[in-house]
Design a protein around this motif. Structure first.
Motif, mmCIF file in Angstrom:
data_model
loop_
_atom_site.group_PDB
_atom_site.id
_atom_site.type_symbol
_atom_site.label_atom_id
_atom_site.label_comp_id
_atom_site.label_asym_id
_atom_site.label_seq_id
_atom_site.Cartn_x
_atom_site.Cartn_y
_atom_site.Cartn_z
ATOM 1 N N GLU A 11 0.831 -1.204 0.000
ATOM 2 C CA GLU A 11 0.000 0.000 0.000
ATOM 3 C C GLU A 11 0.870 1.261 0.000
ATOM 4 O OE1 GLU A 11 -3.091 2.341 -0.525
ATOM 5 O OE2 GLU A 11 -3.171 0.160 -0.647
ATOM 6 N N ARG A 12 1.950 1.250 0.795
ATOM 7 C CA ARG A 12 2.873 2.401 0.790
ATOM 8 C C ARG A 12 3.495 2.569 -0.594
ATOM 9 N NH1 ARG A 12 4.315 0.058 5.716
ATOM 10 N NH2 ARG A 12 6.205 -0.823 4.796
ATOM 11 N N HIS A 13 3.866 1.455 -1.209
ATOM 12 C CA HIS A 13 4.443 1.499 -2.554
ATOM 13 C C HIS A 13 3.441 2.071 -3.555
ATOM 14 C CE1 HIS A 13 6.682 0.296 -6.105
ATOM 15 N NE2 HIS A 13 5.588 -0.281 -6.548
ATOM 16 N N ARG A 14 2.198 1.636 -3.481
ATOM 17 C CA ARG A 14 1.158 2.133 -4.402
ATOM 18 C C ARG A 14 0.935 3.629 -4.229
ATOM 19 N NH1 ARG A 14 -2.336 -2.874 -3.224
ATOM 20 N NH2 ARG A 14 -1.857 -4.182 -5.002
ATOM 21 N N GLU A 15 0.881 4.075 -2.979
ATOM 22 C CA GLU A 15 0.663 5.504 -2.729
ATOM 23 C C GLU A 15 1.822 6.345 -3.245
ATOM 24 O OE1 GLU A 15 -2.086 7.185 -1.730
ATOM 25 O OE2 GLU A 15 -2.999 5.209 -1.941
ATOM 26 N N LYS A 16 3.036 5.859 -3.031
ATOM 27 C CA LYS A 16 4.211 6.580 -3.533
ATOM 28 C C LYS A 16 4.187 6.620 -5.057
ATOM 29 C CE LYS A 16 9.234 6.549 -3.574
ATOM 30 N NZ LYS A 16 10.435 5.772 -3.290
ATOM 31 N N ALA A 17 3.898 5.480 -5.677
ATOM 32 C CA ALA A 17 3.844 5.423 -7.140
ATOM 33 C C ALA A 17 2.737 6.315 -7.680
ATOM 34 C CB ALA A 17 3.649 3.978 -7.603
ATOM 35 N N LYS A 18 1.608 6.339 -6.996
ATOM 36 C CA LYS A 18 0.478 7.175 -7.415
ATOM 37 C C LYS A 18 0.868 8.655 -7.384
ATOM 38 C CE LYS A 18 -4.339 7.948 -6.098
ATOM 39 N NZ LYS A 18 -5.403 7.543 -5.169
ATOM 40 N N THR A 19 1.556 9.065 -6.327
ATOM 41 C CA THR A 19 2.003 10.456 -6.194
ATOM 42 C C THR A 19 3.014 10.796 -7.291
ATOM 43 O OG1 THR A 19 1.628 10.412 -3.816
ATOM 44 C CG2 THR A 19 3.148 12.088 -4.634
ATOM 45 N N GLU A 20 3.961 9.883 -7.530
ATOM 46 C CA GLU A 20 4.958 10.109 -8.569
ATOM 47 C C GLU A 20 4.309 10.161 -9.955
ATOM 48 O OE1 GLU A 20 7.766 6.975 -7.909
ATOM 49 O OE2 GLU A 20 8.622 7.969 -6.155
ATOM 50 N N MET A 21 3.335 9.278 -10.177
ATOM 51 C CA MET A 21 2.647 9.246 -11.472
ATOM 52 C C MET A 21 1.903 10.556 -11.713
ATOM 53 S SD MET A 21 2.104 7.463 -14.173
ATOM 54 C CE MET A 21 2.814 5.970 -13.547
ATOM 55 N N LYS A 22 1.240 11.065 -10.686
ATOM 56 C CA LYS A 22 0.512 12.326 -10.831
ATOM 57 C C LYS A 22 1.485 13.462 -11.133
ATOM 58 C CE LYS A 22 -2.964 15.418 -9.123
ATOM 59 N NZ LYS A 22 -2.729 16.322 -10.217
ATOM 60 N N ALA A 23 2.622 13.476 -10.458
ATOM 61 C CA ALA A 23 3.622 14.520 -10.704
ATOM 62 C C ALA A 23 4.145 14.439 -12.139
ATOM 63 C CB ALA A 23 4.767 14.400 -9.711
ATOM 64 N N ARG A 24 4.397 13.229 -12.635
ATOM 65 C CA ARG A 24 4.855 13.068 -14.021
ATOM 66 C C ARG A 24 3.799 13.543 -15.008
ATOM 67 N NH1 ARG A 24 6.805 7.539 -12.566
ATOM 68 N NH2 ARG A 24 8.968 7.849 -12.009
ATOM 69 N N TRP A 25 2.553 13.155 -14.720
ATOM 70 C CA TRP A 25 1.470 13.568 -15.620
ATOM 71 C C TRP A 25 1.359 15.092 -15.639
ATOM 72 C CZ3 TRP A 25 -1.595 11.438 -19.243
ATOM 73 C CH2 TRP A 25 -2.633 12.239 -19.726
ATOM 74 N N ASP A 26 1.346 15.699 -14.446
ATOM 75 C CA ASP A 26 1.209 17.149 -14.359
ATOM 76 C C ASP A 26 2.353 17.868 -15.072
ATOM 77 O OD1 ASP A 26 -1.133 16.782 -12.936
ATOM 78 O OD2 ASP A 26 -0.240 17.246 -10.985
ATOM 79 N N LYS A 27 3.556 17.316 -14.973
ATOM 80 C CA LYS A 27 4.707 17.916 -15.649
ATOM 81 C C LYS A 27 4.559 17.780 -17.164
ATOM 82 C CE LYS A 27 9.722 17.797 -15.917
ATOM 83 N NZ LYS A 27 10.948 17.158 -15.447
ATOM 84 N N ALA A 28 4.128 16.604 -17.616
ATOM 85 C CA ALA A 28 3.978 16.379 -19.054
ATOM 86 C C ALA A 28 2.840 17.217 -19.631
ATOM 87 C CB ALA A 28 3.726 14.895 -19.333
ATOM 88 N N ASP A 29 1.770 17.383 -18.876
ATOM 89 C CA ASP A 29 0.588 18.137 -19.330
ATOM 90 C C ASP A 29 0.862 19.630 -19.156
ATOM 91 O OD1 ASP A 29 -1.938 18.956 -20.082
ATOM 92 O OD2 ASP A 29 -2.894 18.330 -18.206
ATOM 93 N N ALA A 30 1.720 20.157 -20.018
ATOM 94 C CA ALA A 30 2.220 21.536 -19.886
ATOM 95 C C ALA A 30 1.119 22.584 -19.837
ATOM 96 C CB ALA A 30 3.189 21.852 -21.025
ATOM 97 N N ASN A 31 0.045 22.399 -20.600
ATOM 98 C CA ASN A 31 -1.007 23.419 -20.608
ATOM 99 C C ASN A 31 -2.110 23.132 -19.588
ATOM 100 O OD1 ASN A 31 -2.462 21.364 -21.792
ATOM 101 N ND2 ASN A 31 -2.763 22.404 -23.755
#
Length: 163
Positions: free
Chosen positions: A91-111
């Motif tokens: 569960e800790r791994h999933r939460e960390k991955a979820k947070t990292e995934m959101k950060a990557r998405w937000d960075k990629a979604d420039a607009n």
């Protein structure tokens, strides 16, 4: 299931993420044992239903996490303690991955429109390689849901690979 969790499962656990490529099999290291009960039984060398401190020393991860797993501090890790620890760790791994995934998405979604254009998707060669197939509605952009759906439909089958 939330779209972030779907994307996490589809992308994060498969090793594919926006801005990252899946590591080569050799780079991922030893894969976790899928059958926790079988793994526990293998570590329980004296077959008494618990893993002692000595038995734990035969497995690096078990040795390292022994104190945290032994929740009642009796010097033994029962199957229930082992299972609870593994569940909490996942569960800790999933939460960390979820947070990292959101950060990557937000960075990629420039607009910030919640979609990735072909230009925004250039950070991930995987998404670029499959962009047209991922873009289910053919609008020239991919959404988190389209990526999750594509990944779900293209995940490796047991005993096989994607090719």
């Amino acid at each position: 299931m939330s779209k972030y969790l779907a994307m996490l499962l589809a992308l994060g656990l498969s090793g594919v993420a926006i801005g990252a490529e899946p590591p080569a099999k050799a780079e991922r290291g030893a894969q976790p044992c899928v059958d926790k009960k079988q793994h526990f039984q293998k570590l329980d060398l004296d077959k008494n239903g618990a893993i002692s401190r000595e038995e734990a020393k035969t497995h690096a991860r078990m040795d390292k996490g022994f104190e945290a797993m032994d929740t009642n501090k009796d010097g033994q890790v029962t199957e229930a303690e082992y299972r609870d620890y593994a569940k909490a760790r996942m569960e800790r791994h999933r939460e960390k991955a979820k947070t990292e995934m959101k950060a990557r998405w937000d960075k990629a979604d420039a607009n910030g429109d919640g979609m990735l254009s072909r230009e925004e998707a250039k950070g991930s060669s995987y998404v670029m390689k499959h962009f047209d197939a991922i873009d289910a509605d053919k609008n020239g952009q991919v959404s988190e849901q389209e990526i999750a759906d594509y990944m779900k439909s293209h995940r490796p089958r047991e005993g096989g690979n994607r090719g």
